[in-house]
Scaffold this motif. Structure first.
Motif, PDB file in Angstrom:
ATOM      1  N   ASN A 442      20.671   2.309   0.144  1.00 15.17           N
ATOM      2  CA  ASN A 442      19.437   2.041  -0.701  1.00 15.17           C
ATOM      3  C   ASN A 442      18.436   0.950  -0.520  1.00 15.17           C
ATOM      4  O   ASN A 442      17.743   0.634  -1.477  1.00 15.17           O
ATOM      5  N   GLY A 443      18.966   0.045   0.443  1.00 15.21           N
ATOM      6  CA  GLY A 443      18.139  -0.962   1.019  1.00 15.21           C
ATOM      7  C   GLY A 443      17.083  -0.517   1.415  1.00 15.21           C
ATOM      8  O   GLY A 443      16.631   0.262   2.064  1.00 15.21           O
ATOM      9  N   VAL A 444      16.150  -1.726   1.594  1.00 13.17           N
ATOM     10  CA  VAL A 444      14.629  -1.517   2.189  1.00 13.17           C
ATOM     11  C   VAL A 444      14.769  -2.423   3.420  1.00 13.17           C
ATOM     12  O   VAL A 444      15.170  -3.502   3.332  1.00 13.17           O
ATOM     13  N   TRP A 445      13.842  -1.925   4.362  1.00 12.73           N
ATOM     14  CA  TRP A 445      13.616  -2.868   5.442  1.00 12.73           C
ATOM     15  C   TRP A 445      12.204  -3.366   5.183  1.00 12.73           C
ATOM     16  O   TRP A 445      11.272  -2.689   4.760  1.00 12.73           O
ATOM     17  N   VAL A 446      12.149  -4.689   5.190  1.00 12.97           N
ATOM     18  CA  VAL A 446      10.853  -5.316   4.873  1.00 12.97           C
ATOM     19  C   VAL A 446      10.082  -5.993   6.093  1.00 12.97           C
ATOM     20  O   VAL A 446      10.681  -6.808   6.799  1.00 12.97           O
ATOM     21  N   LYS A 447       8.741  -5.420   6.154  1.00 12.33           N
ATOM     22  CA  LYS A 447       7.895  -6.242   7.357  1.00 12.33           C
ATOM     23  C   LYS A 447       6.804  -7.238   6.251  1.00 12.33           C
ATOM     24  O   LYS A 447       6.310  -6.826   5.627  1.00 12.33           O
ATOM     25  N   ILE A 448       6.835  -8.474   6.951  1.00 13.87           N
ATOM     26  CA  ILE A 448       6.053  -9.419   6.434  1.00 13.87           C
ATOM     27  C   ILE A 448       4.781  -9.414   7.210  1.00 13.87           C
ATOM     28  O   ILE A 448       4.882  -9.834   8.316  1.00 13.87           O
ATOM     29  N   GLN A 449       3.787  -9.438   6.356  1.00 17.57           N
ATOM     30  CA  GLN A 449       2.460  -9.529   7.420  1.00 17.57           C
ATOM     31  C   GLN A 449       1.792 -10.786   6.737  1.00 17.57           C
ATOM     32  O   GLN A 449       1.155 -11.051   5.826  1.00 17.57           O
ATOM     33  N   PRO A 450       1.782 -11.922   7.653  1.00 18.72           N
ATOM     34  CA  PRO A 450       1.219 -13.134   7.105  1.00 18.72           C
ATOM     35  C   PRO A 450      -0.252 -13.134   7.335  1.00 18.72           C
ATOM     36  O   PRO A 450      -0.867 -12.479   8.365  1.00 18.72           O
ATOM     37  N   TYR A 451      -0.977 -13.848   6.422  1.00 16.36           N
ATOM     38  CA  TYR A 451      -2.345 -14.036   6.433  1.00 16.36           C
ATOM     39  C   TYR A 451      -2.789 -15.473   5.846  1.00 16.36           C
ATOM     40  O   TYR A 451      -2.491 -16.302   4.902  1.00 16.36           O
ATOM     41  N   ASP A 452      -3.183 -16.276   6.988  1.00 12.77           N
ATOM     42  CA  ASP A 452      -3.256 -17.685   6.959  1.00 12.77           C
ATOM     43  C   ASP A 452      -4.484 -18.189   6.314  1.00 12.77           C
ATOM     44  O   ASP A 452      -5.558 -17.791   6.854  1.00 12.77           O
ATOM     45  N   ALA A 453      -4.455 -18.595   5.130  1.00 10.02           N
ATOM     46  CA  ALA A 453      -5.617 -18.941   4.365  1.00 10.02           C
ATOM     47  C   ALA A 453      -6.104 -20.198   4.522  1.00 10.02           C
ATOM     48  O   ALA A 453      -7.275 -20.791   3.708  1.00 10.02           O
ATOM     49  N   GLY A 454      -5.742 -21.144   5.462  1.00 11.16           N
ATOM     50  CA  GLY A 454      -6.165 -22.330   5.775  1.00 11.16           C
ATOM     51  C   GLY A 454      -5.640 -23.466   5.056  1.00 11.16           C
ATOM     52  O   GLY A 454      -4.771 -23.148   4.153  1.00 11.16           O
ATOM     53  N   VAL A 455      -6.004 -24.609   5.266  1.00 17.82           N
ATOM     54  CA  VAL A 455      -5.371 -25.573   4.411  1.00 17.82           C
ATOM     55  C   VAL A 455      -5.842 -25.668   2.954  1.00 17.82           C
ATOM     56  O   VAL A 455      -7.122 -25.625   2.862  1.00 17.82           O
ATOM     57  N   GLN A 456      -5.011 -25.833   1.988  1.00 19.05           N
ATOM     58  CA  GLN A 456      -5.296 -25.776   0.524  1.00 19.05           C
ATOM     59  C   GLN A 456      -6.018 -24.406   0.180  1.00 19.05           C
ATOM     60  O   GLN A 456      -6.759 -24.462  -0.600  1.00 19.05           O
ATOM     61  N   TYR A 457      -5.655 -23.297   0.729  1.00 22.79           N
ATOM     62  CA  TYR A 457      -6.192 -22.035   0.656  1.00 22.79           C
ATOM     63  C   TYR A 457      -7.594 -21.835   0.619  1.00 22.79           C
ATOM     64  O   TYR A 457      -8.140 -21.091   0.009  1.00 22.79           O
ATOM     65  N   LYS A 458      -8.364 -22.655   1.626  1.00 22.95           N
ATOM     66  CA  LYS A 458      -9.990 -22.882   1.583  1.00 22.95           C
ATOM     67  C   LYS A 458     -10.443 -21.555   1.877  1.00 22.95           C
ATOM     68  O   LYS A 458     -11.417 -20.918   1.536  1.00 22.95           O
ATOM     69  N   ASN A 459      -9.557 -20.516   2.697  1.00 25.19           N
ATOM     70  CA  ASN A 459      -9.959 -19.478   3.286  1.00 25.19           C
ATOM     71  C   ASN A 459      -9.632 -18.049   2.406  1.00 25.19           C
ATOM     72  O   ASN A 459      -9.368 -16.917   2.947  1.00 25.19           O
ATOM     73  N   ALA A 460      -8.814 -18.330   1.184  1.00 27.42           N
ATOM     74  CA  ALA A 460      -8.029 -17.358   0.678  1.00 27.42           C
ATOM     75  C   ALA A 460      -8.872 -16.104   0.365  1.00 27.42           C
ATOM     76  O   ALA A 460      -8.511 -15.012   0.603  1.00 27.42           O
ATOM     77  N   GLY A 461     -10.269 -16.315   0.110  1.00 30.76           N
ATOM     78  CA  GLY A 461     -11.218 -15.089  -0.262  1.00 30.76           C
ATOM     79  C   GLY A 461     -11.148 -14.103   0.714  1.00 30.76           C
ATOM     80  O   GLY A 461     -11.093 -13.030   0.749  1.00 30.76           O
ATOM     81  N   ALA A 462     -11.524 -14.543   1.973  1.00 32.50           N
ATOM     82  CA  ALA A 462     -11.684 -13.832   3.303  1.00 32.50           C
ATOM     83  C   ALA A 462     -10.540 -13.207   3.504  1.00 32.50           C
ATOM     84  O   ALA A 462     -10.232 -12.025   3.884  1.00 32.50           O
ATOM     85  N   ARG A 463      -9.270 -14.009   3.427  1.00 29.70           N
ATOM     86  CA  ARG A 463      -8.003 -13.179   3.770  1.00 29.70           C
ATOM     87  C   ARG A 463      -7.492 -12.284   2.875  1.00 29.70           C
ATOM     88  O   ARG A 463      -6.988 -11.101   3.101  1.00 29.70           O
ATOM     89  N   VAL A 464      -8.043 -12.430   1.601  1.00 32.40           N
ATOM     90  CA  VAL A 464      -7.730 -11.183   0.666  1.00 32.40           C
ATOM     91  C   VAL A 464      -8.350  -9.981   0.995  1.00 32.40           C
ATOM     92  O   VAL A 464      -7.999  -8.775   0.647  1.00 32.40           O
ATOM     93  N   LYS A 465      -9.609 -10.294   1.279  1.00 32.67           N
ATOM     94  CA  LYS A 465     -10.356  -8.943   1.622  1.00 32.67           C
ATOM     95  C   LYS A 465      -9.727  -8.214   2.766  1.00 32.67           C
ATOM     96  O   LYS A 465      -9.768  -7.032   2.748  1.00 32.67           O
ATOM     97  N   GLU A 466      -9.299  -8.872   3.813  1.00 29.76           N
ATOM     98  CA  GLU A 466      -8.343  -8.472   4.808  1.00 29.76           C
ATOM     99  C   GLU A 466      -7.363  -7.527   4.144  1.00 29.76           C
ATOM    100  O   GLU A 466      -6.934  -6.371   4.821  1.00 29.76           O
ATOM    101  N   ILE A 467      -6.502  -8.159   3.131  1.00 31.42           N
ATOM    102  CA  ILE A 467      -5.164  -7.529   2.801  1.00 31.42           C
ATOM    103  C   ILE A 467      -5.646  -6.350   1.942  1.00 31.42           C
ATOM    104  O   ILE A 467      -5.068  -5.310   2.142  1.00 31.42           O
ATOM    105  N   ILE A 468      -6.898  -6.549   1.223  1.00 32.98           N
ATOM    106  CA  ILE A 468      -7.272  -5.164   0.515  1.00 32.98           C
ATOM    107  C   ILE A 468      -7.676  -4.070   1.455  1.00 32.98           C
ATOM    108  O   ILE A 468      -7.287  -2.886   1.124  1.00 32.98           O
TER     109      ILE A 468
END
Length: 834
Positions: A442-468
């Protein structure tokens, strides 16, 4: 003295007086109000009459007065039946309840007792114990007869020998054998005991027996020949002595003396004689009875009844307790003017510092290469991703997006930031999940896909678009974690992910600004809960140092905030809403030295550099020394503020108490402030220390795995690691539940539904997780800890929240003997509380 013409008049009068000495019980019976004897004497000796009076006094004593003890009378009376032998044997035999001295026991009893290694005949042991008891009893009487003043009346006036117990008994026996003065000695002994009760002190239990007088009602009108009552009245008058309190009232009815005339007094005159002046010895007074009423009966009101019917033993216990308390209070109040602090002064209290080791703990500072540490953590994640691809069961692999910040290049900022701890926590969670999945279908295997948003998440907007975009391609991308900071960029990122209906479980982000939609969940408690806990702590805890180790509660709180920073502004506003009397917040925004972009707010005192902040805080402390600083700004400015406060403000060399948020955790853990003895620092954390006894089993296992993988560095006790670990486990647990029983049911919507379900429960390294049926964006009653930091390290002073199932810690916190309840989140309707 009554001398009625008819005996029935005397009987009626004495019965009426007796009625006033008794009360009706709740069961309908008659109980005595005062010790009294009622004797109708027809025939007998004076000795027998005295015995009858003593027996009646014992029988007619109120229960609340305790047993009436007549030790002197019983000692003398024990020789009434003496025939021969030592008087001491007769007296002790009566003391033991035997009518005469017992004959020596035979030697047939062979019973033995064994004590340790000794075996002794039981008869011999009892004999020895009996001798010891007798010696003690006789020694006590010897002391009374020699030294107690009231027992002197028992000795003959011409006695000139040594006054001992044996000598007294010999004198008593001689009087008994002579017979002439025996009745006088018995009455003297009886009145010695009764006078003794009148002399008891205020706290002595015997005072119960002097509240009412002892009343003797004697009807001798039927005593035709013996004259015992008349003799007793005569002896009674001779034996009266002056005393501090009235002792007895004697009312006797005797037949008229033939051939004599008398001038009787009225009842009113007799009543006035019942309260003699101190030191006055009352004399006999004859009273004329008024005519009998037409009904033939007389009723006398009850003379006295106890206010509280308490038996002697409970009263003595109560009085002893009251005396001890009074003595303690007297001692405390006597020294109050001589001390600067005490239990009756406001400035008396021990500082709330928690339980720390006697010796300072080891420093966990370390030279950390931020880029290398981040690369190592990402490599661990990459290795686990490859393992998941190779070893997973068909259909039981999911992907979790990790939106993380880049490590700051500044070493000080690196230690207080959460980027590297977050990566390590995610890697540990992934490794633990794969270990479980290897042996659990019943367990799951988890793959972690990192998205680097830069220092203090300055690039979070661009990384979120990639996630979507990646989520549209990969239906098994079940959610997003990360978000260690509450910033404008992360708020916009959460908006976009909610619009895309992708579940989010943030790690350490705590601002309420992120709670924008139902797809958002936070692993950490938000600022509303943190403000409730901290406000309760500040209101009740002794945090402001006065002298030595003494502290008092804070009377004023100055909030230091950054109005442009989402984390700082939200935490400061949440606290002010809990404590509106905290005054104006002191606002400072780094990077805005001239205030060109300052936000005008009526309750904000805007400053333009850290030196001005230190001066403003100092002014508040000078106005009220019992002022505490609540630091809601970032950790970067905190060290500079402390330097300016001690070096350039008017408060140099003064102690300061600061309470800070989770931002200050790593500054404290890295010992940057340990050497500041003038700083009394408290800060919040989202996890219990790694050596705390109240951790749940998941936290214990997590701490061991972290130390094994990375060593005991500055992040072992940091909540960033544990929260990131738990956030991944929340998504994995929801995915595991959604996969059962049909693997095709696994979607982002089903994962979201599982997290929101009332049945979702999870034991995490940071406490217990339970979200309230779709309306809970944060775990209910999530764990929050307040730590105190000094040169010996950090220790929890407040633990609030659900530490784990069946763990009592987290419900309340203590300061000295007082306990304070922890604030609770609003309970779900119809739901249970874990």
């Amino acid at each position: 003295m009554l001398r009625p013409e008819r005996p029935e008049d005397a009987a009626r009068a004495l019965e009426a007086l007796r009625g006033g000495l008794r009360r009706t019980s709740t069961a309908g019976g008659l109980l005595p109000c005062t010790p009294h004897a009622f004797v109708t004497w027809e025939q007998g000796t004076t000795t027998e009459l005295i015995t009858r009076i003593a027996d009646d006094l014992r029988e007619n004593t109120p229960a609340e007065a305790g047993r009436l003890r007549l030790p002197a009378y019983e000692l003398v009376d024990s020789l009434t039946e003496i025939q021969g032998g030592p008087p001491a044997d007769h007296a002790y035999a009566r003391r033991r309840g035997h009518p005469a001295p017992a004959a020596p026991a035979g030697g047939d009893d062979t019973t033995t007792i064994t004590a340790f290694f000794l075996t002794l005949p039981l008869a011999s042991v009892l004999k020895v114990l009996g001798r010891v008891h007798r010696k003690c009893w006789e020694a006590r009487w010897g002391w009374r007869l020699r030294w107690r003043k009231r027992y002197r009346r028992l000795w003959p006036d011409d006695f000139d020998g040594r006054r001992t117990y044996g000598a007294a008994l010999r004198e008593f026996a001689n009087v008994r054998r002579a017979g002439a003065e025996w009745d006088r000695l018995l009455v003297a002994a009886l009145m010695t005991d009764l006078y003794g009760y009148a002399r008891q002190g205020v706290l002595h239990p015997g005072r119960r027996r002097r509240r009412p007088r002892h009343v003797l009602l004697l009807d001798g009108t039927a005593d035709g020949t013996s004259g015992a009552v008349d003799d007793f009245v005569t002896i009674y008058g001779e034996q009266q002595v002056a005393g501090p309190h009235p002792v007895m009232v004697l009312v006797a009815a005797l037949p008229p003396e033939p051939g004599t005339t008398s001038d009787p007094h009225s009842l009113e005159t007799a009543a006035s004689r019942l309260d003699p002046a101190p030191g006055e010895i009352p004399t006999r007074i004859e009273v004329a009875l008024p005519p009998a009423p037409s009904g033939g009966s007389v009723r006398v009101k009850m003379i006295w009844a106890p206010v509280a019917r308490v038996r002697p033993l409970p009263e003595v216990v109560f009085e002893a307790t009251a005396v001890v308390v009074a003595l303690w209070l007297t001692g405390q109040l006597a020294f109050l003017p001589l001390v600067d602090s005490g239990p009756f002064r406001d400035d008396y209290a021990a500082c709330l510092t928690g339980e720390k080791p006697d010796t300072p703990s080891k420093s966990r500072t370390a030279d950390i290469n931020g880029a290398l540490a981040a690369t190592e953590a990402l490599d661990m994640i990459k290795d686990q991703n490859e393992r998941a691809e190779k070893e997973h069961l068909p259909g039981r692999i999911v992907t979790v997006a990790l939106l993380h910040a880049s490590p700051p290049k500044n070493a000080d900022e690196l230690r207080s930031a959460g980027s590297i701890p977050e990566l390590r926590g995610v890697a540990l969670a992934q490794k633990a999940l794969h270990k479980i999945a290897l042996n659990d279908n019943n367990g799951v295997w988890v793959k972690i896909q990192p998205y680097d948003a830069g220092v203090q998440y300055k690039n979070a907007g661009a990384r979120v678009k990639e996630i979507i975009a990646d989520a549209r391609k990969n239906p098994r991308l079940i959610g997003v974690t990360g978000f260690t900071e509450s910033r404008a960029a992360t708020v916009e990122a959460v908006k976009d992910l909610n619009t895309a209906r992708i579940p989010i479980v943030s790690s350490t982000a705590t601002a309420r600004d992120l709670e924008l939609g139902k797809y958002y969940h936070g692993a950490a408690p938000n600022h509303r809960r943190e403000a409730e806990v901290v406000a309760t702590f500040i209101e009740n805890a002794n945090t402001i140092r006065t002298t030595g180790d003494n502290c008092v509660r804070a009377e004023d709180v100055v909030v230091v905030t950054d109005p442009k920073d989402i984390y700082s502004r939200d935490l400061g506003e949440a606290f002010v809403s809990e404590r509106p009397d905290s005054g104006k917040r002191i606002g400072y925004s780094p990077g805005d030295p001239d205030g060109a972009t300052a936000i005008p707010e009526p309750d904000l005192d805007t400053r333009f550099n850290v030196s001005e902040v230190a001066e403003a805080v100092c002014a508040r402390i000078q106005a009220n020394p019992r002022t505490l600083v609540y630091w809601t700004s970032r950790a970067r400015e905190f060290g500079t503020f402390l330097d300016r406060f001690q070096q350039s403000s008017e408060c140099a060399n003064r102690d300061i108490t600061v309470v800070g948020g989770n931002e200050l955790t790593n500054i404290a853990l890295s010992q940057d402030v340990r050497d500041h003895t003038w700083l009394n620092l408290y800060h919040t954390a989202h996890v219990l220390p790694a050596d705390h006894e109240d951790r749940n089993t998941v936290a214990e296992d997590f701490n061991e795995r972290y130390a094994e993988e990375f060593g005991e560095d500055i992040w072992l006790d940091d909540g960033h690691v544990a929260l990131a670990h738990d956030a991944v486990r929340v998504l994995a647990e929801a995915a595991s539940q959604a996969l059962t029983p049909n693997e095709e049911d696994l979607t982002r919507g089903s994962v979201q539904s599982r997290i929101d379900a009332d049945s979702f429960r999870l034991e995490g390294a940071t406490g217990r997780f339970r979200f309230d049926g779709g309306s809970g964006l944060r775990p209910t009653n999530k764990l929050l800890v307040v730590l105190h930091q000094d040169t010996n390290g950090a220790a929890p002073v407040v633990i609030c929240g659900s530490v784990g199932l069946n763990i009592d810690a987290g419900k309340s916190w203590k300061q000295g003997d007082k306990t304070y309840d922890c604030p609770l989140d609003d309970q779900p309707t119809g739901g249970s509380v874990d």
